[in-house]
Design a protein around this motif. Structure first.
Motif, PDB file in Angstrom:
ATOM      1  N   LEU A 150       7.231  21.832  88.515  1.00 38.79           N
ATOM      2  CA  LEU A 150       8.185  21.022  89.257  1.00 38.79           C
ATOM      3  C   LEU A 150       9.302  20.550  88.326  1.00 38.79           C
ATOM      4  O   LEU A 150      10.435  20.425  88.725  1.00 38.79           O
ATOM      5  CB  LEU A 150       7.488  19.818  89.885  1.00 38.79           C
ATOM      6  N   ASN A 151       8.948  20.250  87.091  1.00 36.17           N
ATOM      7  CA  ASN A 151      10.007  19.972  86.123  1.00 36.17           C
ATOM      8  C   ASN A 151       9.767  20.852  84.909  1.00 36.17           C
ATOM      9  O   ASN A 151       8.631  21.070  84.502  1.00 36.17           O
ATOM     10  CB  ASN A 151      10.088  18.487  85.756  1.00 36.17           C
ATOM     11  N   PHE A 152      10.801  21.350  84.357  1.00 38.09           N
ATOM     12  CA  PHE A 152      10.676  22.460  83.430  1.00 38.09           C
ATOM     13  C   PHE A 152      10.340  22.049  81.987  1.00 38.09           C
ATOM     14  O   PHE A 152       9.397  22.550  81.389  1.00 38.09           O
ATOM     15  CB  PHE A 152      11.969  23.278  83.466  1.00 38.09           C
ATOM     16  N   SER A 153      11.099  21.111  81.447  1.00 42.47           N
ATOM     17  CA  SER A 153      10.867  20.725  80.047  1.00 42.47           C
ATOM     18  C   SER A 153       9.834  19.617  79.985  1.00 42.47           C
ATOM     19  O   SER A 153      10.038  18.530  80.505  1.00 42.47           O
ATOM     20  CB  SER A 153      12.164  20.221  79.414  1.00 42.47           C
ATOM     21  N   LYS A 154       8.741  19.926  79.366  1.00 41.75           N
ATOM     22  CA  LYS A 154       7.650  18.970  79.367  1.00 41.75           C
ATOM     23  C   LYS A 154       6.804  19.205  78.127  1.00 41.75           C
ATOM     24  O   LYS A 154       6.586  20.351  77.724  1.00 41.75           O
ATOM     25  CB  LYS A 154       6.802  19.204  80.618  1.00 41.75           C
ATOM     26  N   ASN A 155       6.289  18.140  77.565  1.00 46.71           N
ATOM     27  CA  ASN A 155       5.426  18.258  76.405  1.00 46.71           C
ATOM     28  C   ASN A 155       4.151  19.003  76.777  1.00 46.71           C
ATOM     29  O   ASN A 155       3.567  18.758  77.834  1.00 46.71           O
ATOM     30  CB  ASN A 155       5.087  16.846  75.929  1.00 46.71           C
ATOM     31  N   ALA A 156       3.706  19.904  75.916  1.00 44.40           N
ATOM     32  CA  ALA A 156       2.520  20.714  76.228  1.00 44.40           C
ATOM     33  C   ALA A 156       1.252  20.132  75.599  1.00 44.40           C
ATOM     34  O   ALA A 156       0.215  20.781  75.581  1.00 44.40           O
ATOM     35  CB  ALA A 156       2.728  22.140  75.750  1.00 44.40           C
ATOM     36  N   ASN A 157       1.323  18.876  75.104  1.00 50.20           N
ATOM     37  CA  ASN A 157       0.157  18.348  74.381  1.00 50.20           C
ATOM     38  C   ASN A 157      -1.111  18.298  75.230  1.00 50.20           C
ATOM     39  O   ASN A 157      -2.208  18.577  74.765  1.00 50.20           O
ATOM     40  CB  ASN A 157       0.457  16.985  73.745  1.00 50.20           C
ATOM     41  N   MET A 158      -0.945  17.974  76.541  1.00 50.79           N
ATOM     42  CA  MET A 158      -2.137  17.905  77.406  1.00 50.79           C
ATOM     43  C   MET A 158      -2.763  19.284  77.604  1.00 50.79           C
ATOM     44  O   MET A 158      -3.969  19.408  77.708  1.00 50.79           O
ATOM     45  CB  MET A 158      -1.790  17.337  78.786  1.00 50.79           C
ATOM     46  N   VAL A 204     -10.764  30.821 100.898  1.00 50.72           N
ATOM     47  CA  VAL A 204     -10.192  29.913  99.897  1.00 50.72           C
ATOM     48  C   VAL A 204      -9.031  30.606  99.185  1.00 50.72           C
ATOM     49  O   VAL A 204      -9.189  31.653  98.571  1.00 50.72           O
ATOM     50  CB  VAL A 204     -11.262  29.453  98.872  1.00 50.72           C
ATOM     51  N   ASN A 205      -7.869  29.992  99.309  1.00 54.00           N
ATOM     52  CA  ASN A 205      -6.651  30.543  98.717  1.00 54.00           C
ATOM     53  C   ASN A 205      -6.311  29.899  97.388  1.00 54.00           C
ATOM     54  O   ASN A 205      -5.750  30.522  96.509  1.00 54.00           O
ATOM     55  CB  ASN A 205      -5.456  30.261  99.647  1.00 54.00           C
ATOM     56  N   SER A 206      -6.591  28.578  97.308  1.00 53.87           N
ATOM     57  CA  SER A 206      -6.155  27.847  96.117  1.00 53.87           C
ATOM     58  C   SER A 206      -7.083  26.658  95.870  1.00 53.87           C
ATOM     59  O   SER A 206      -7.717  26.142  96.795  1.00 53.87           O
ATOM     60  CB  SER A 206      -4.719  27.363  96.303  1.00 53.87           C
ATOM     61  N   ILE A 207      -7.148  26.249  94.618  1.00 52.44           N
ATOM     62  CA  ILE A 207      -8.019  25.143  94.192  1.00 52.44           C
ATOM     63  C   ILE A 207      -7.255  24.314  93.170  1.00 52.44           C
ATOM     64  O   ILE A 207      -6.635  24.879  92.267  1.00 52.44           O
ATOM     65  CB  ILE A 207      -9.306  25.682  93.506  1.00 52.44           C
ATOM     66  N   ASN A 208      -7.304  23.004  93.317  1.00 49.05           N
ATOM     67  CA  ASN A 208      -6.724  22.167  92.257  1.00 49.05           C
ATOM     68  C   ASN A 208      -7.812  21.319  91.612  1.00 49.05           C
ATOM     69  O   ASN A 208      -8.833  21.017  92.232  1.00 49.05           O
ATOM     70  CB  ASN A 208      -5.622  21.254  92.802  1.00 49.05           C
ATOM     71  N   THR A 209      -7.613  20.993  90.361  1.00 48.18           N
ATOM     72  CA  THR A 209      -8.535  20.086  89.676  1.00 48.18           C
ATOM     73  C   THR A 209      -7.741  19.289  88.646  1.00 48.18           C
ATOM     74  O   THR A 209      -6.698  19.743  88.177  1.00 48.18           O
ATOM     75  CB  THR A 209      -9.712  20.866  89.036  1.00 48.18           C
ATOM     76  N   SER A 210      -8.219  18.077  88.347  1.00 50.57           N
ATOM     77  CA  SER A 210      -7.477  17.194  87.446  1.00 50.57           C
ATOM     78  C   SER A 210      -8.077  17.244  86.048  1.00 50.57           C
ATOM     79  O   SER A 210      -9.223  16.845  85.859  1.00 50.57           O
ATOM     80  CB  SER A 210      -7.528  15.754  87.957  1.00 50.57           C
ATOM     81  N   GLY A 211      -7.284  17.711  85.101  1.00 53.07           N
ATOM     82  CA  GLY A 211      -7.749  17.726  83.716  1.00 53.07           C
ATOM     83  C   GLY A 211      -8.075  16.330  83.223  1.00 53.07           C
ATOM     84  O   GLY A 211      -8.970  16.126  82.413  1.00 53.07           O
ATOM     85  N   HIS A 212      -7.368  15.338  83.765  1.00 51.12           N
ATOM     86  CA  HIS A 212      -7.524  13.977  83.241  1.00 51.12           C
ATOM     87  C   HIS A 212      -8.715  13.242  83.851  1.00 51.12           C
ATOM     88  O   HIS A 212      -8.980  12.111  83.507  1.00 51.12           O
ATOM     89  CB  HIS A 212      -6.247  13.174  83.464  1.00 51.12           C
ATOM     90  N   LYS A 213      -9.428  13.884  84.770  1.00 51.06           N
ATOM     91  CA  LYS A 213     -10.651  13.250  85.273  1.00 51.06           C
ATOM     92  C   LYS A 213     -11.823  13.857  84.492  1.00 51.06           C
ATOM     93  O   LYS A 213     -11.904  13.647  83.302  1.00 51.06           O
ATOM     94  CB  LYS A 213     -10.751  13.432  86.780  1.00 51.06           C
ATOM     95  N   TYR A 214     -12.659  14.669  85.155  1.00 48.30           N
ATOM     96  CA  TYR A 214     -13.807  15.199  84.413  1.00 48.30           C
ATOM     97  C   TYR A 214     -13.459  16.416  83.554  1.00 48.30           C
ATOM     98  O   TYR A 214     -14.333  16.984  82.914  1.00 48.30           O
ATOM     99  CB  TYR A 214     -14.972  15.444  85.365  1.00 48.30           C
ATOM    100  N   GLY A 215     -12.157  16.781  83.520  1.00 54.22           N
ATOM    101  CA  GLY A 215     -11.731  17.800  82.568  1.00 54.22           C
ATOM    102  C   GLY A 215     -11.766  17.253  81.147  1.00 54.22           C
ATOM    103  O   GLY A 215     -11.647  18.000  80.183  1.00 54.22           O
ATOM    104  N   LEU A 216     -11.868  15.904  81.049  1.00 52.40           N
ATOM    105  CA  LEU A 216     -12.017  15.207  79.770  1.00 52.40           C
ATOM    106  C   LEU A 216     -10.774  15.288  78.876  1.00 52.40           C
ATOM    107  O   LEU A 216     -10.871  15.369  77.659  1.00 52.40           O
ATOM    108  CB  LEU A 216     -13.258  15.714  79.002  1.00 52.40           C
ATOM    109  N   VAL A 217      -9.608  15.262  79.499  1.00 50.36           N
ATOM    110  CA  VAL A 217      -8.349  15.204  78.760  1.00 50.36           C
ATOM    111  C   VAL A 217      -7.631  13.918  79.184  1.00 50.36           C
ATOM    112  O   VAL A 217      -7.860  13.428  80.280  1.00 50.36           O
ATOM    113  CB  VAL A 217      -7.446  16.414  79.097  1.00 50.36           C
ATOM    114  N   TYR A 218      -6.762  13.416  78.337  1.00 52.67           N
ATOM    115  CA  TYR A 218      -6.064  12.177  78.704  1.00 52.67           C
ATOM    116  C   TYR A 218      -5.078  12.413  79.853  1.00 52.67           C
ATOM    117  O   TYR A 218      -4.730  13.554  80.158  1.00 52.67           O
ATOM    118  CB  TYR A 218      -5.381  11.531  77.502  1.00 52.67           C
ATOM    119  N   PRO A 219      -4.647  11.329  80.516  1.00 54.42           N
ATOM    120  CA  PRO A 219      -3.863  11.467  81.749  1.00 54.42           C
ATOM    121  C   PRO A 219      -2.595  12.302  81.594  1.00 54.42           C
ATOM    122  O   PRO A 219      -1.962  12.290  80.544  1.00 54.42           O
ATOM    123  CB  PRO A 219      -3.495  10.024  82.113  1.00 54.42           C
ATOM    124  N   GLY A 220      -2.274  13.017  82.659  1.00 49.64           N
ATOM    125  CA  GLY A 220      -1.019  13.766  82.680  1.00 49.64           C
ATOM    126  C   GLY A 220      -1.194  15.238  82.949  1.00 49.64           C
ATOM    127  O   GLY A 220      -0.208  15.963  83.057  1.00 49.64           O
TER     128      GLY A 220
END
Ligand SMILES: *Cc1c(COP(=O)(O)O)cnc(C)c1O
Length: 271
Positions: free
Chosen positions: A90-98, A42-58
């Protein structure tokens, strides 16, 4: 397995684990499953914060085993705010609220918090699965340890109120459930199993036992309605319409006059 193939064939196949949903579930409630960097390839793993990470989408996350697993071409070295930084975005300037929200959830809940929430979600999913089976109308599809998700379909061989094979399907159930304010998606399974239709409920943190009980009650109402209303074939409906028109030749004329005359509207106080 892959280690063996790699060795025999002189290959260097590695694994990326798409743990979009399960990444925030399995570590907390299936502690004995090996799926992460404990596995050699296993080299890499992805997971979505906005699913069961319990954070809003994004927000989503990807982690690599170590620096050498990240291709140089993905790493941008930028001199920013006085230091050299490595950026993988992928894009540099982004809100860090999530990111802040994810940080808060992890610090606030901790391992034990996530474990309790995920265990509870599995119990709520179990309550739904049992309730659906108890109606006698449904079969479960692929239910077992995994995500707090319940996929189900109509049982084979069901009959309607007239004792004939039912003439509705899971998509009709989806439509009727909207009447009770449930948005519950129906799907066809992918190619080679596309004849199988199913409904799916993804259990989330704000789904309580009471809510699920309400859903089961409404589901029974929907099935009862469909059993009593979807009782004619298309041919039978066409024949019935033809018979009705023959028996009431002036019905449609009267119908129009009554409802569409402007005078009638005024009298009835319709604006
Ligand atoms: C949701 C999902 C994705 C997409 O992840 P996002 O964080 O929504 O971009 C990828 N793979 C699987 C299996 C998923 O369930």
């Amino acid at each position: 397995m892959i280690s063996k193939v790699n060795k025999e064939k002189g290959l260097d196949v590695r694994i990326h684990v798409d743990a979009a949903s399960e990444g925030f579930v399995a570590p907390f409630i299936y502690e004995n499953i090996k799926w992460d960097f404990l596995l050699d390839n296993v080299n890499s793993i992805n997971t979505s914060g906005h699913k069961y990470g319990l954070v809003y989408p994004g927000v989503g996350w990807v982690i690599w085993r170590n620096n050498s697993c990240v291709d140089e071409s993905l790493q941008f070295h930028v001199a920013y705010l006085g230091t050299n930084q490595i950026s993988l975005q992928l894009n540099f300037s982004k809100n860090a609220n999530m990111v802040a929200a994810q940080y808060y959830q992890i610090v606030r809940l901790g391992f034990e918090g996530y474990r309790r929430i995920m265990s509870n979600l599995m119990k709520v999913a179990g309550h739904l699965a049992e309730g659906l089976l108890a109606t006698g109308h449904f079969k479960l599809i692929g239910h077992g340890p995994g995500l707090p998700v319940v996929a189900f379909a109509l049982k084979d061989g069901r009959t309607d109120a007239k004792g004939n094979d039912i003439k509705y399907d899971e998509f009709d159930i989806m439509d009727r459930l909207k009447e009770y304010h449930w948005q519950l998606p129906a799907y066809n399974l992918p190619k080679n199993a596309e004849h199988q239709k199913m409904l799916r409920v993804v259990i989330r943190e704000d789904h309580s036992f009471e809510m699920i009980s309400d859903l089961i009650t409404d589901m029974k109402r929907v099935i009862d309605w469909l059993d009593h209303h979807f009782v004619y074939t298309e041919k039978e409906m066409t024949d019935l319409r033809a018979k009705f028109s023959a028996d009431h030749p002036d019905h449609s004329k009267k119908h129009k006059k009554h409802y569409h005359s402007p005078n009638n509207k005024k009298k009835a106080g319709v604006c």
